[in-house]
Write an enzyme that holds these catalytic residues in place. Sequence first.
Site, PDB file in Angstrom:
ATOM      1  N   ALA A 140     -10.941  37.272  24.775  1.00 59.47           N
ATOM      2  CA  ALA A 140      -9.629  38.066  25.366  1.00 59.47           C
ATOM      3  C   ALA A 140     -10.119  39.341  25.754  1.00 59.47           C
ATOM      4  O   ALA A 140      -9.125  40.286  26.065  1.00 59.47           O
ATOM      5  CB  ALA A 140      -8.387  38.036  24.330  1.00 59.47           C
ATOM      6  N   SER A 162     -12.148  40.445  28.095  1.00 62.66           N
ATOM      7  CA  SER A 162     -12.369  40.664  29.584  1.00 62.66           C
ATOM      8  C   SER A 162     -12.095  39.425  30.278  1.00 62.66           C
ATOM      9  O   SER A 162     -11.568  38.390  29.798  1.00 62.66           O
ATOM     10  CB  SER A 162     -13.733  40.992  29.592  1.00 62.66           C
ATOM     11  OG  SER A 162     -14.633  39.835  29.496  1.00 62.66           O
ATOM     12  N   TYR A 203     -25.114  25.236  30.429  1.00 59.12           N
ATOM     13  CA  TYR A 203     -23.524  25.653  30.678  1.00 59.12           C
ATOM     14  C   TYR A 203     -22.798  24.514  31.190  1.00 59.12           C
ATOM     15  O   TYR A 203     -21.618  24.052  30.786  1.00 59.12           O
ATOM     16  CB  TYR A 203     -23.771  26.805  31.821  1.00 59.12           C
ATOM     17  CG  TYR A 203     -22.141  27.209  32.164  1.00 59.12           C
ATOM     18  CD1 TYR A 203     -21.618  27.895  31.354  1.00 59.12           C
ATOM     19  CD2 TYR A 203     -21.583  27.113  33.437  1.00 59.12           C
ATOM     20  CE1 TYR A 203     -20.176  28.398  31.505  1.00 59.12           C
ATOM     21  CE2 TYR A 203     -20.311  27.486  33.825  1.00 59.12           C
ATOM     22  CZ  TYR A 203     -19.425  28.181  32.686  1.00 59.12           C
ATOM     23  OH  TYR A 203     -18.217  28.597  33.053  1.00 59.12           O
TER      24      TYR A 203
HETATM   25  N1  LIG Z   1     -15.933  33.178  36.069  1.00 60.14           N
HETATM   26  C1  LIG Z   1     -15.957  32.015  36.417  1.00 60.14           C
HETATM   27  O1  LIG Z   1     -16.232  31.774  37.546  1.00 60.14           O
HETATM   28  C2  LIG Z   1     -15.480  30.780  35.382  1.00 60.14           C
HETATM   29  C3  LIG Z   1     -15.390  29.630  36.093  1.00 60.14           C
HETATM   30  C4  LIG Z   1     -15.103  28.587  35.079  1.00 60.14           C
HETATM   31  C5  LIG Z   1     -15.272  28.626  33.921  1.00 60.14           C
HETATM   32  N2  LIG Z   1     -15.203  29.863  33.434  1.00 60.14           N
HETATM   33  C6  LIG Z   1     -14.702  29.947  31.995  1.00 60.14           C
HETATM   34  O2  LIG Z   1     -13.791  31.143  31.572  1.00 60.14           O
HETATM   35  C7  LIG Z   1     -14.085  31.602  30.204  1.00 60.14           C
HETATM   36  C8  LIG Z   1     -14.141  32.793  30.312  1.00 60.14           C
HETATM   37  O3  LIG Z   1     -15.069  33.529  30.962  1.00 60.14           O
HETATM   38  P1  LIG Z   1     -14.910  34.903  31.923  1.00 60.14           P
HETATM   39  O4  LIG Z   1     -15.398  34.214  33.185  1.00 60.14           O
HETATM   40  O5  LIG Z   1     -13.819  35.484  31.709  1.00 60.14           O
HETATM   41  O6  LIG Z   1     -16.159  35.594  31.552  1.00 60.14           O
HETATM   42  P2  LIG Z   1     -16.220  36.927  30.943  1.00 60.14           P
HETATM   43  O7  LIG Z   1     -15.450  38.139  31.260  1.00 60.14           O
HETATM   44  O8  LIG Z   1     -17.632  37.276  30.278  1.00 60.14           O
HETATM   45  O9  LIG Z   1     -15.423  36.860  29.330  1.00 60.14           O
HETATM   46  C9  LIG Z   1     -16.144  36.163  28.245  1.00 60.14           C
HETATM   47  C10 LIG Z   1     -15.528  36.409  27.134  1.00 60.14           C
HETATM   48  O10 LIG Z   1     -15.938  35.703  25.840  1.00 60.14           O
HETATM   49  C11 LIG Z   1     -16.216  36.475  24.888  1.00 60.14           C
HETATM   50  N3  LIG Z   1     -17.520  36.244  24.093  1.00 60.14           N
HETATM   51  C12 LIG Z   1     -18.742  36.102  24.666  1.00 60.14           C
HETATM   52  N4  LIG Z   1     -19.727  35.596  23.912  1.00 60.14           N
HETATM   53  C13 LIG Z   1     -18.926  35.470  22.757  1.00 60.14           C
HETATM   54  C14 LIG Z   1     -19.349  35.264  21.251  1.00 60.14           C
HETATM   55  N5  LIG Z   1     -20.629  35.159  20.924  1.00 60.14           N
HETATM   56  N6  LIG Z   1     -18.321  35.540  20.285  1.00 60.14           N
HETATM   57  C15 LIG Z   1     -17.017  35.722  20.742  1.00 60.14           C
HETATM   58  N7  LIG Z   1     -16.706  36.041  21.918  1.00 60.14           N
HETATM   59  C16 LIG Z   1     -17.600  35.761  23.052  1.00 60.14           C
HETATM   60  C17 LIG Z   1     -16.667  37.853  25.584  1.00 60.14           C
HETATM   61  O11 LIG Z   1     -16.887  39.169  24.594  1.00 60.14           O
HETATM   62  P3  LIG Z   1     -17.360  40.543  25.000  1.00 60.14           P
HETATM   63  O12 LIG Z   1     -16.250  41.171  25.638  1.00 60.14           O
HETATM   64  O13 LIG Z   1     -17.577  40.918  23.804  1.00 60.14           O
HETATM   65  O14 LIG Z   1     -18.782  39.941  25.628  1.00 60.14           O
HETATM   66  C18 LIG Z   1     -15.349  37.865  26.626  1.00 60.14           C
HETATM   67  O15 LIG Z   1     -14.086  38.299  25.810  1.00 60.14           O
HETATM   68  C19 LIG Z   1     -15.378  30.775  29.869  1.00 60.14           C
HETATM   69  O16 LIG Z   1     -15.278  29.764  28.852  1.00 60.14           O
HETATM   70  C20 LIG Z   1     -16.268  30.396  31.169  1.00 60.14           C
HETATM   71  O17 LIG Z   1     -16.946  29.244  30.838  1.00 60.14           O
HETATM   72  C21 LIG Z   1     -15.241  30.761  34.113  1.00 60.14           C
END
Ligand SMILES: NC(=O)c1ccc[n+]([C@@H]2O[C@H](COP(=O)([O-])OP(=O)(O)OC[C@H]3O[C@@H](n4cnc5c(N)ncnc54)[C@H](OP(=O)(O)O)[C@@H]3O)[C@@H](O)[C@H]2O)c1
Length: 283
Positions: free
Chosen positions: A18, A20, A171
Amino acid sequence: MKSETASMKGKVCLVTGASSGIGKEIAKGLARTGATAVMVGRNRQRAEAARDEIIGETANDSVELMISDFSSFDAVRRLAADFKGRHARLDVLVNNAGTIPAKLELSADGYEMQFAVNHLAYFLLTNLLLGTIKASAPARIVNTASGVHTRGRIDFDNLRGENRYGFLRAYGRSKLANILFTYELAGRLEGTGVTVNCFTPGMTKTDLGRYLRGVSGFFFRRMGRSPGEGAETAIYLATSPDVAGVTGKYFADCREARSSEASHDAATAKRLWEFSEKATGLS
Ligand SMILES: NC(=O)c1ccc[n+]([C@@H]2O[C@H](COP(=O)([O-])OP(=O)(O)OC[C@H]3O[C@@H](n4cnc5c(N)ncnc54)[C@H](OP(=O)(O)O)[C@@H]3O)[C@@H](O)[C@H]2O)c1
């Protein structure tokens, strides 16, 4: 197609990842409904900034922060115990944290990092909180999957980095695992009043590609919809009366969608469940 969200006052919602991107917008959307939003972040500074932004934009003071690094089962266990120490109920759990390391990394417990953070942590946290969730029924679980699940295969002999690593293949595997987990869990929760669904946010501009170079990193930073748009389906699944009682489904753009053939393989779902139970020490 966004539908009206119900008031969630008095309900407790927990969102992982949550700090970002999509997770921050999910937590914001839930805070807007009047719910108590419990944000889970890894980096305290980023997470505190996100919490302050959400409180500022929603005028909901019931936004809490918990810190956990999902690359360790011990940390997930501590988070679940801390949450249960603070809250007697959990109405909505959104498993959303995700990562894509460019090169092979192993978690503290020796699993390939994406499999550990993007799947095993969802599995362990959900199971550790399941008693509280069932006691709060009707309750909902929402898992953030991805359209990239179509690129994945659950190769059970390569979950500890045994073979060559490809970030996209890993992934896709972790996101396929999210869907198999959702479908298997839905069957196990039949009759409990707890629903579980998963969704793809669609290509969304976030920090997810922060470790990737070149075109791949560029795509995540620059291409696609806004994080707020990426969060809409999760907020819909977590709150809308339209989907009360709907369970074991995959959604895109607030509509049920068809996930891959492989995601409907019940034998793989059962095997993955049993593997994950052993890996996380739940059995
Ligand atoms: N962006 C896309 O196009 C897309 C498409 C399909 C699915 N998704 C899915 O959407 C979800 C959110 O991703 P997002 O795109 O919003 O990316 P993001 O902005 O990088 O957010 C990822 C979040 O996960 C946290 N995280 C990463 N590694 C972690 C760990 N080891 N322990 C605890 N928290 C961790 C991050 O925390 P930090 O801030 O500390 O790094 C951040 O809060 C993911 O499950 C991703 O697979 C994204």
